[in-house]
Structures are given as structure tokens and as C-alpha cells.
Scaffold this motif. Structure first.
Motif, PDB file in Angstrom:
ATOM      1  N   ALA A 264       0.807  -1.221   0.000  1.00 57.45           N
ATOM      2  CA  ALA A 264       0.000   0.000   0.000  1.00 57.45           C
ATOM      3  C   ALA A 264       0.843   1.275   0.000  1.00 57.45           C
ATOM      4  CB  ALA A 264      -0.930  -0.010   1.210  1.00 57.45           C
ATOM      5  N   ALA A 265       2.075   1.204   0.485  1.00 57.21           N
ATOM      6  CA  ALA A 265       2.920   2.412   0.573  1.00 57.21           C
ATOM      7  C   ALA A 265       4.348   2.044   0.162  1.00 57.21           C
ATOM      8  CB  ALA A 265       2.886   2.971   1.992  1.00 57.21           C
ATOM      9  N   PRO A 266       4.557   1.763  -1.135  1.00 59.73           N
ATOM     10  CA  PRO A 266       5.865   1.256  -1.579  1.00 59.73           C
ATOM     11  C   PRO A 266       7.026   2.219  -1.368  1.00 59.73           C
ATOM     12  CG  PRO A 266       4.377   1.595  -3.454  1.00 59.73           C
ATOM     13  CD  PRO A 266       3.562   1.829  -2.219  1.00 59.73           C
ATOM     14  N   ARG A 267       6.741   3.512  -1.183  1.00 55.77           N
ATOM     15  CA  ARG A 267       7.847   4.467  -1.003  1.00 55.77           C
ATOM     16  C   ARG A 267       8.305   4.558   0.442  1.00 55.77           C
ATOM     17  NH1 ARG A 267       5.346   8.052  -4.851  1.00 55.77           N
ATOM     18  NH2 ARG A 267       6.198   7.467  -6.864  1.00 55.77           N
ATOM     19  N   LYS A 268       7.498   4.038   1.360  1.00 55.32           N
ATOM     20  CA  LYS A 268       7.883   4.107   2.774  1.00 55.32           C
ATOM     21  C   LYS A 268       8.731   2.888   3.127  1.00 55.32           C
ATOM     22  CE  LYS A 268       3.818   6.766   4.163  1.00 55.32           C
ATOM     23  NZ  LYS A 268       2.566   6.785   4.940  1.00 55.32           N
ATOM     24  N   LYS A 269       9.510   3.057   4.206  1.00 55.39           N
ATOM     25  CA  LYS A 269      10.390   1.947   4.616  1.00 55.39           C
ATOM     26  C   LYS A 269       9.860   1.362   5.932  1.00 55.39           C
ATOM     27  CE  LYS A 269      15.242   1.211   5.806  1.00 55.39           C
ATOM     28  NZ  LYS A 269      15.958   0.367   4.948  1.00 55.39           N
ATOM     29  N   PHE A 270       9.780   0.038   5.980  1.00 53.96           N
ATOM     30  CA  PHE A 270       9.254  -0.629   7.173  1.00 53.96           C
ATOM     31  C   PHE A 270      10.305  -1.598   7.707  1.00 53.96           C
ATOM     32  CE2 PHE A 270       5.786   0.407   4.285  1.00 53.96           C
ATOM     33  CZ  PHE A 270       5.062   1.268   5.100  1.00 53.96           C
ATOM     34  N   ILE A 271      10.587  -1.496   8.991  1.00 53.49           N
ATOM     35  CA  ILE A 271      11.629  -2.329   9.598  1.00 53.49           C
ATOM     36  C   ILE A 271      11.000  -3.106  10.749  1.00 53.49           C
ATOM     37  CG2 ILE A 271      13.920  -2.297  10.680  1.00 53.49           C
ATOM     38  CD1 ILE A 271      14.080   0.708   9.656  1.00 53.49           C
ATOM     39  N   ALA A 272      11.234  -4.426  10.775  1.00 56.90           N
ATOM     40  CA  ALA A 272      10.692  -5.238  11.879  1.00 56.90           C
ATOM     41  C   ALA A 272      11.469  -4.915  13.155  1.00 56.90           C
ATOM     42  CB  ALA A 272      10.817  -6.719  11.540  1.00 56.90           C
ATOM     43  N   ALA A 273      10.757  -4.799  14.262  1.00 62.10           N
ATOM     44  CA  ALA A 273      11.415  -4.514  15.551  1.00 62.10           C
ATOM     45  C   ALA A 273      12.374  -5.661  15.893  1.00 62.10           C
ATOM     46  CB  ALA A 273      10.367  -4.356  16.645  1.00 62.10           C
ATOM     47  N   PRO A 274      13.507  -5.326  16.525  1.00 62.65           N
ATOM     48  CA  PRO A 274      14.523  -6.347  16.791  1.00 62.65           C
ATOM     49  C   PRO A 274      14.310  -7.116  18.101  1.00 62.65           C
ATOM     50  CG  PRO A 274      15.349  -4.168  17.370  1.00 62.65           C
ATOM     51  CD  PRO A 274      13.936  -3.967  16.898  1.00 62.65           C
ATOM     52  N   GLY A 275      14.852  -8.326  18.112  1.00 64.04           N
ATOM     53  CA  GLY A 275      14.892  -9.110  19.346  1.00 64.04           C
ATOM     54  C   GLY A 275      16.201  -8.879  20.073  1.00 64.04           C
ATOM     55  N   ALA A 276      16.446  -9.692  21.099  1.00 67.96           N
ATOM     56  CA  ALA A 276      17.569  -9.412  21.998  1.00 67.96           C
ATOM     57  C   ALA A 276      18.938  -9.466  21.333  1.00 67.96           C
ATOM     58  CB  ALA A 276      17.529 -10.378  23.168  1.00 67.96           C
ATOM     59  N   ASP A 277      19.154 -10.325  20.323  1.00 71.74           N
ATOM     60  CA  ASP A 277      20.498 -10.316  19.740  1.00 71.74           C
ATOM     61  C   ASP A 277      20.571  -9.399  18.520  1.00 71.74           C
ATOM     62  OD1 ASP A 277      19.614 -11.619  17.509  1.00 71.74           O
ATOM     63  OD2 ASP A 277      20.725 -13.459  17.846  1.00 71.74           O
ATOM     64  N   GLY A 278      19.499  -8.691  18.267  1.00 67.55           N
ATOM     65  CA  GLY A 278      19.510  -7.665  17.220  1.00 67.55           C
ATOM     66  C   GLY A 278      19.404  -8.215  15.808  1.00 67.55           C
ATOM     67  N   SER A 279      19.662  -9.516  15.629  1.00 67.97           N
ATOM     68  CA  SER A 279      19.659 -10.027  14.257  1.00 67.97           C
ATOM     69  C   SER A 279      18.757 -11.247  14.080  1.00 67.97           C
ATOM     70  CB  SER A 279      21.082 -10.419  13.854  1.00 67.97           C
ATOM     71  OG  SER A 279      21.516 -11.459  14.706  1.00 67.97           O
ATOM     72  N   CYS A 280      18.135 -11.719  15.149  1.00 66.41           N
ATOM     73  CA  CYS A 280      17.324 -12.947  15.018  1.00 66.41           C
ATOM     74  C   CYS A 280      16.052 -12.644  14.220  1.00 66.41           C
ATOM     75  CB  CYS A 280      16.937 -13.490  16.390  1.00 66.41           C
ATOM     76  SG  CYS A 280      15.776 -12.429  17.253  1.00 66.41           S
ATOM     77  N   ASP A 281      15.417 -13.715  13.756  1.00 68.81           N
ATOM     78  CA  ASP A 281      14.162 -13.559  13.031  1.00 68.81           C
ATOM     79  C   ASP A 281      13.033 -13.605  14.060  1.00 68.81           C
ATOM     80  OD1 ASP A 281      12.531 -13.226  10.909  1.00 68.81           O
ATOM     81  OD2 ASP A 281      12.737 -15.255  10.114  1.00 68.81           O
ATOM     82  N   CYS A 282      13.153 -12.735  15.078  1.00 69.61           N
ATOM     83  CA  CYS A 282      12.280 -12.823  16.250  1.00 69.61           C
ATOM     84  C   CYS A 282      10.832 -12.486  15.957  1.00 69.61           C
ATOM     85  CB  CYS A 282      12.763 -11.858  17.322  1.00 69.61           C
ATOM     86  SG  CYS A 282      14.318 -12.357  17.989  1.00 69.61           S
ATOM     87  N   ALA A 283      10.619 -11.631  14.955  1.00 68.46           N
ATOM     88  CA  ALA A 283       9.263 -11.150  14.729  1.00 68.46           C
ATOM     89  C   ALA A 283       8.450 -12.095  13.840  1.00 68.46           C
ATOM     90  CB  ALA A 283       9.316  -9.756  14.111  1.00 68.46           C
TER      91      ALA A 283
END
Ligand code: 13P
Length: 342
Positions: A264-283
Motif C-alpha cells: 500500500a505504501a511502496p515508497r515508505k520503509k518498514f523495519i521489523a522490531a529487533p529481538g535481543a540479539d539484534g539479528s534474530c528472526d524474532c518477529a
């Protein structure tokens, strides 16, 4: 697995029987027409499943769609309790789910026998129960709520009425703060996904993206919600990012909702919130991820797994769900929903 799911029989087709050259999406569309089926999907499903669905929504909108559809078959792509809700509201319909093992940590953490004991400890309390629970726990409750109607429903009760809120303690604590009610006892459950977001990593991420607005689901702990520019249900989060002028967003809920945002908003950037090690696929919810196109196809072919709920349990669980729908009448159904069909 609960006994509300009937599994495919021994003759049923399995993934091994699927011709690898089959156009699964075309076949699903064909079977859907043949069987007069509607596919409902939660925002936490894989993008390809959301794109295939007739309706994508949050828990309240999906419940309302399940109650109102004219289809003979509802194929519910979400987790098991969502299929149960559809069956409770539409008992004459065949309600299919792609994977019988797709559960929910909130449901698992609130067993009916424990909940019944808790109710006995607080006999004067109104049991307001989050929809993420089993049919048995619903049947023991007074009113069901979702994250989009819980505050409205709690505010509709007299201030003096004590409440037992289950099973999400973060949502319960958020509602206590929002409504200023002291007389709410909280069940100690949490969602494994929202529980994992790390405040420390979130602050680091926000430093790297100072323009980003943070949108969070109320199942997140207070430490995460304290940083949020918006707190709401999945649909509420989607509406917020689409209306906002900000160019970037950090999304503190299951990450597959980002699919609708990017569409719906291809120009906006969306970032998944991070988990404790900052790089896990927590979300990523491992239960939601069990559903695949292959399983959707097989569910339509085999007409299983399907939901079956004993009538006495269904009638008991319907009462607090009907209360929820009645008390949500002032909340409009999503106006423009991706893939809206019937
Ligand atoms: P909503 O879609 O109602 O926000 O609920 C999402 C959910 O189930 C979180 O676990």
C-alpha cells in the motif's frame, strides 16, 4: 493439539501426492469456486497467502467476516483458535484450517482447568478474555475482546466492576493504564513473539533511523510500548502507517503485516522490531508460519483438517463472543481492506 480439530483420514492426499508442476494458486482458485469457499487470512500470514485470500484482517474484522459470509466453506489461514471462532459463529459451515498444529502460546498458557480455578478465586469479577484462547476458555468467560475493541468494551463496564483479564498480561496491563482501572486482575500469559522484542535493540535501531515512527501491538511489554508513537491492533497499525507522513517505521508486531504496508505504501520503509540479539528472526510467528500454499490446496482437496466443536461447548463459547460483537457495533468494519471480497 486440541480435540476441536478433525484430521484428514487415511485416504487423504498428502504433500507427496502433489504434482510439482501444478499451478497451486490456479488450483486453489478453482477449488474455491467449486466448493463455494472463502479464504480468510490474518495479517501474520505469509505474503503469498495474504494475496490469495478473499479477506485479510485483524481478529475482530476476521470474526465479523466469518459470521457474515455466504460461503459454504471457510478456509481460515491463521491459527487454530481463529478457526474455532469461525466455527462457533458459523456452525453450519465447514471450517477448514491448513495445519492442525498451528497453535498460540497465549492459548497454551491458559488451560481451561486452571482458568476455571482462577474464576473461582474471583467470583465477583467479570471475566474479560482475549480472543487468543481455546473454545473451552471462551466458554468460561463473560466477554471476549480483541486488541481493537478491548478498551471500548472495558470502558462500557461500570468503574466499580472488578475484572479478571486473561490471558495476555501485557495487553491487560496496557488496558489498565489506558482506562485507569485498578480493579483488574491479570492472568500471567504472554505471546512468545511480542515478548521477545528488546528495548535496548529498539533504542539502537531508532538511533540509526531517527525519522522512524514506532508502531507497536499492545501484546508487547511496557518497555517497548513506552517508545511507541502508535499502539494498536494489526489493522490499527496498518492504518497508522498509511496515514502518517513519516518515511520510515519500526513495526513491533509479527513481521508479515509489513507485506500489506509495502503493497500500500511502496515508497515508505518498514523495519521489523529487533529481538535481543539484534539479528534474530524474532518477529516471525512459528505457528502462523506452518500454513503454506500446499497445505491450503490439500485442505480444500481433502476437506480437512476441519473444526468440530461439541454443540454444548459451542453454545457456551458463543455467548461471550456475541457479547463482543454487540459491544463492538460502534467500531466500523475495515473500510478498504486488501482483497475484500464478500
Ligand atoms: P489483532 O489482529 O486483533 O491485532 O491480533 C493479533 C494477534 O493475534 C496477536 O497475537
Amino acid at each position: 493439539m486440541t480435540d476441536t480439530v478433525v484430521l484428514p483420514g487415511p485416504q487423504a492426499r498428502t504433500e507427496k501426492d502433489i504434482d510439482p508442476t501444478l499451478d497451486l494458486i490456479a488450483e486453489i482458485e478453482r477449488l474455491k469456486k467449486e466448493k463455494n469457499a472463502v479464504i480468510l487470512a490474518h495479517y501474520y500470514q505469509d505474503g503469498e497467502i495474504q494475496d490469495l485470500a478473499d479477506f485479510v484482517g485483524d481478529s475482530l474484522d476476521l470474526s465479523r467476516r466469518a459470521a457474515a459470509t455466504n460461503a459454504d466453506v471457510i478456509l481460515f489461514c491463521g491459527v487454530r483458535f481463529m478457526g474455532e471462532v469461525a466455527k462457533i459463529l458459523s456452525p453450519k459451515k465447514l471450517v477448514l484450517i491448513p495445519d492442525a498444529e498451528a497453535g498460540c502460546s497465549l492459548e497454551d498458557g491458559c488451560k481451561p482447568e486452571d482458568f476455571a480455578r482462577m474464576r473461582k478465586l474471583y467470583p465477583d469479577h467479570t471475566a474479560i478474555t482475549y480472543i487468543n484462547c481455546s473454545a473451552e476458555v471462551k466458554a468460561l468467560s463473560d466477554i471476549i475482546v480483541t486488541s481493537s475493541n478491548a478498551e471500548t468494551i472495558i470502558r462500557s463496564l461500570k468503574d466499580s466492576q472488578p475484572i479478571l483479564f486473561a490471558p495476555d498480561r501485557h495487553l491487560g496491563a496496557y488496558l489498565k493504564r489506558r482506562t485507569g482501572r485498578e480493579n483488574m486482575v491479570l492472568w500471567p500469559g504472554t505471546c512468545i513473539i511480542h515478548e521477545q522484542f528488546s528495548e535496548r535493540e529498539l533504542i539502537k535501531l531508532k538511533t540509526l533511523h531517527p525519522q522512524a515512527k514506532i508502531a507497536a501491538h499492545p501484546e508487547c511489554p511496557e518497555t517497548i510500548l513506552a517508545h511507541a508513537d502508535h499502539i494498536g491492533s494489526t489493522r490499527g497499525i496498518l492504518d497508522f502507517v498509511l496515514k502518517s507522513d513519516a518515511p520510515e517505521f519500526i513495526i513491533a508486531t509479527e513481521k508479515h503485516i509489513i507485506h500489506q504496508m509495502e503493497k500500500a505504501a511502496p515508497r515508505k520503509k518498514f523495519i521489523a522490531a529487533p529481538g535481543a540479539d539484534g539479528s534474530c528472526d524474532c518477529a516471525r510467528c512459528p505457528f502462523m508460519a506452518l500454513n503454506t500454499l500446499e497445505k491450503i490446496y490439500l485442505a480444500l482437496v481433502n476437506e480437512a483438517p476441519f473444526i468440530e466443536i461439541p454443540e454444548s461447548l459451542r453454545v457456551a463459547a458463543l455467548k461471550p463472543l456475541d457479547r463482543m460483537l454487540e459491544l463492538s457495533a460502534s467500531i466500523p468494519l475495515a473500510a478498504s481492506v486488501p482483497n475484500a471480497a464478500q
